[in-house]
Every structure is written in structure tokens, then in C-alpha cells.
Write a protein that holds these residues in place. Structure first.
Motif, PDB file in Angstrom:
ATOM      1  N   SER A   1      -2.349   4.532  -2.703  1.00  0.00           N
ATOM      2  CA  SER A   1      -3.283   5.237  -1.825  1.00  0.00           C
ATOM      3  C   SER A   1      -3.988   6.335  -2.613  1.00  0.00           C
ATOM      4  O   SER A   1      -3.340   7.145  -3.288  1.00  0.00           O
ATOM      5  CB  SER A   1      -2.529   5.876  -0.659  1.00  0.00           C
TER       6      SER A   1
ATOM      7  N   HIS B   1       0.890  -1.185   0.000  1.00  0.00           N
ATOM      8  CA  HIS B   1       0.000   0.000   0.000  1.00  0.00           C
ATOM      9  C   HIS B   1       0.918   1.221   0.000  1.00  0.00           C
ATOM     10  O   HIS B   1       1.655   1.453   0.959  1.00  0.00           O
ATOM     11  CB  HIS B   1      -0.896  -0.041   1.240  1.00  0.00           C
TER      12      HIS B   1
ATOM     13  N   ARG C   1      -2.848  -6.071   7.679  1.00  0.00           N
ATOM     14  CA  ARG C   1      -2.003  -5.030   7.109  1.00  0.00           C
ATOM     15  C   ARG C   1      -1.103  -4.501   8.219  1.00  0.00           C
ATOM     16  O   ARG C   1      -1.581  -4.214   9.323  1.00  0.00           O
ATOM     17  CB  ARG C   1      -2.839  -3.883   6.538  1.00  0.00           C
TER      18      ARG C   1
ATOM     19  N   GLU D   1       3.485   2.968   8.104  1.00  0.00           N
ATOM     20  CA  GLU D   1       2.381   3.928   8.004  1.00  0.00           C
ATOM     21  C   GLU D   1       1.546   3.891   9.283  1.00  0.00           C
ATOM     22  O   GLU D   1       0.967   4.905   9.690  1.00  0.00           O
ATOM     23  CB  GLU D   1       1.489   3.598   6.790  1.00  0.00           C
TER      24      GLU D   1
ATOM     25  N   HIS E   1       2.161   5.186  -0.414  1.00  0.00           N
ATOM     26  CA  HIS E   1       2.124   6.661  -0.421  1.00  0.00           C
ATOM     27  C   HIS E   1       3.503   7.107  -0.865  1.00  0.00           C
ATOM     28  O   HIS E   1       4.502   6.542  -0.414  1.00  0.00           O
ATOM     29  CB  HIS E   1       1.905   7.226   0.983  1.00  0.00           C
TER      30      HIS E   1
HETATM   31 ZN    ZN Z   1      -2.623   4.917   3.473  1.00  0.00          ZN
END
Ligand code: ZN
Ligand code: KMH
Length: 277
Positions: free
Chosen positions: A85, A50, A228, A232, A52
Motif C-alpha cells: 500500500s 495488498h 478484493r 482491511e 499494510h
Molecule cells: Zn489499503
């Protein structure tokens, strides 16, 4: 072939948008750092990343070219399912968040409602959710529905009733728990969320922010869900012990899964589970 129930999807969320490089120099903010973190996480058992991204000053970015380069570099350097994201940072405008899909990832996050987010507001108005969802269907990008609150579960049911199933025909959600302003990172909240999922949901994972990470991870495993993890979401392994790398968190998730007699899912199985190309 259906993915067997013992297979555990571990998603790594290596960077996020909230932590500064100055506060956490080991946070992967450059492209080489991100690719290395993704490779090490894959080696440790992750099947999806995931993502960013950050700019040259390590600040959160949704720069379209940088997003495309990032997708290409992750595809080149790993076998992971690449999820971009669309949440970005709380300061990103909605139109820039829609444009994330121009980078053609395998998957995108799609948050099912506005949430107080610490002292800020993470804005996800209903018309934006509908636009992003329809765009994901058009572009054949598989959404992962991010649920920060019980109301988001109800909004998901409403979205599917109005617009049908996502591209690929599967519905995967991720409970993001313990955000100040969202649902708490507790077993009770997870049980309520799972019980409220609409019947179209085919798989779910959970992540607990900060100190809720272990409670949520263990509760998710005990309910048969997926995990997950990543920097982050959490920056300490235990009180006062900093996380050194994302792979360390993936290794811990895999070890927790092993206790529950689950083994890490391969990226190929994750594609099957999620309905990605
Ligand atoms: Zn995120
Ligand atoms: N950074 C948060 C404001 C997502 O990636 O879609 C939003 C977020 C959710 O992290």
C-alpha cells in the motif's frame, strides 16, 4: 499465454490501517501473523496480497526497513504477488508514501484522487499522483489504481494520456466502494465506473467496504470483474458475526466465484494479468 476469462483474481487485503488490534485481536498485525494470513489465503485461492504493515505497538507504519523485511518474508513464505500500500493511513505524509517503492514490491496501490474518508481526508493531490506514477514506471513496479470515486476514473485517463502505460504494459484498477465520502457500494455505481474506464484498462477488480462487501462482490462477478476481500475492508461475515480470519473471506469469495463459474487464478496467472515480473 493470455489469462482465460474464467480465471478469477482474488486479492486479499489482510490488515489495512484503520482497525486497531485492541478492537480486533484476530487482525494480522505482526509479521508472523501477516505471513500466516497470506499463506492461508493463498491456500484458499488468493493470488495477490495488498499489504499494510504495523509497528511493534500494532500501529500503522511505513518504516522502510520493516517494509523490506515484509516483502522478503512474503516472498519467502508465499508465491503471492506482493502489493504494498502506498496509501498507508490518513496520517502518513506524502514523502513517506513515495518511499514505499524503495522496498521493491511487485505491485503498489496508487489512489487516483483525494477522498473524504469517514471523518478524515485521504490526501492524493494530482502532483503526488504524477510523482508516484512516474516513480513506479522507473522502479518497474506495477501500480494497481485505486478508484474511490467516479472522478478518479477520469483522473486515470488523464494520467495515462500524460505519462503513458504503467510498467508491464497492463492497466489494472480496483474500485474501492462504500467508503463514507467515496462512491457508494452499489451495483449502479459499479456499472457507472466500469462504463467510464478508459480503453487502456486491461482488468479490474472491486471491493465493497463493510456491509457493501457482498453487493459489490456479486455485482463485480456479474460484470466479469475480479475481487478484493480481506479484513482491511470488512470485519463481519453477516450482522453480528465477526470474521475470524482472512482465509475465511477468501474462501467465501472463491465460493461466490464458483457460482459464477469462475475459478481462482494462480499467482503465475496474476503476474501475467498484471504485467508483473
Ligand atoms: Zn489499503
Ligand atoms: N488506509 C486508507 C487511508 C491504499 O492502501 O492504497 C488508504 C488505503 C488505500 O488503504
Amino acid at each position: 499465454m493470455p489469462v482465460p476469462p474464467e480465471a478469477l483474481l482474488v486479492t486479499v487485503a489482510p490488515t489495512g490501517a484503520e482497525t486497531t488490534k485492541a478492537d480486533c485481536p484476530q487482525l494480522p498485525t505482526t509479521l508472523p501473523e501477516l505471513v500466516r494470513a497470506a499463506q492461508d489465503s493463498e491456500e484458499a485461492g488468493a493470488a495477490m496480497v495488498h499489504v499494510h504493515i504495523r509497528d511493534d505497538d500494532h500501529r500503522p507504519s511505513l518504516d522502510p526497513e520493516r517494509l523490506k523485511d515484509t516483502v522478503a518474508a512474503l516472498r519467502e513464505g508465499t508465491g503471492l504477488v506482493v502489493q504494498l500500500s502506498t496509501g498507508g493511513s490518513v496520517h502518513d505524509p506524502l514523502d513517506a508514501r513515495l518511499e514505499v517503492l524503495d522496498a521493491a514490491p511487485d505491485s503498489c496501490s496508487l489512489t487516483m484522487g483525494t477522498t473524504n474518508f469517514g471523518d478524515d481526508v485521504f490526501s492524493n493531490p494530482w502532483p503526488f499522483i504524477c510523482d508516484l506514477y512516474q516513480l513506479s514506471q522507473e522502479r518497474e513496479v506495477v501500480p494497481e489504481f485505486e478508484l474511490f470515486d467516479l472522478g478518479h476514473v477520469a483522473a486515470l485517463a488523464r494520467l495515462i494520456a500524460r505519462y503513458g502505460l504503467p510498467y508491464g504494459g497492463k492497466v489494472h484498477v480496483d474500485f474501492v466502494m462504500g467508503v463514507p465520502g467515496g462512491m457508494p457500494g452499489t451495483t449502479d455505481a459499479l456499472v457507472a465506473g466500469v462504463a467510464a474506464l478508459p480503453p487502456e484498462v486491461t482488468s479490474w477488480s472491486a471491493t465493497g467496504i463493510g456491509r457493501t462487501t457482498l453487493a459489490v462482490g456479486l455485482a463485480a462477478l456479474s460484470k466479469g470483474g475480479h475481487l478484493r476481500v480481506g479484513m482491511e475492508d470488512v470485519l463481519t461475515l453477516s450482522r453480528g458475526v465477526p470474521v475470524e480470519s482472512n482465509a475465511q473471506l477468501v474462501e467465501r469469495a472463491v465460493a461466490m466465484g464458483a457460482l459464477a463459474q469462475r475459478r481462482p487464478m494462480t499467482p503465475a496467472e496474476a503476474r501475467e494479468l498484471l504485467g508483473c515480473r
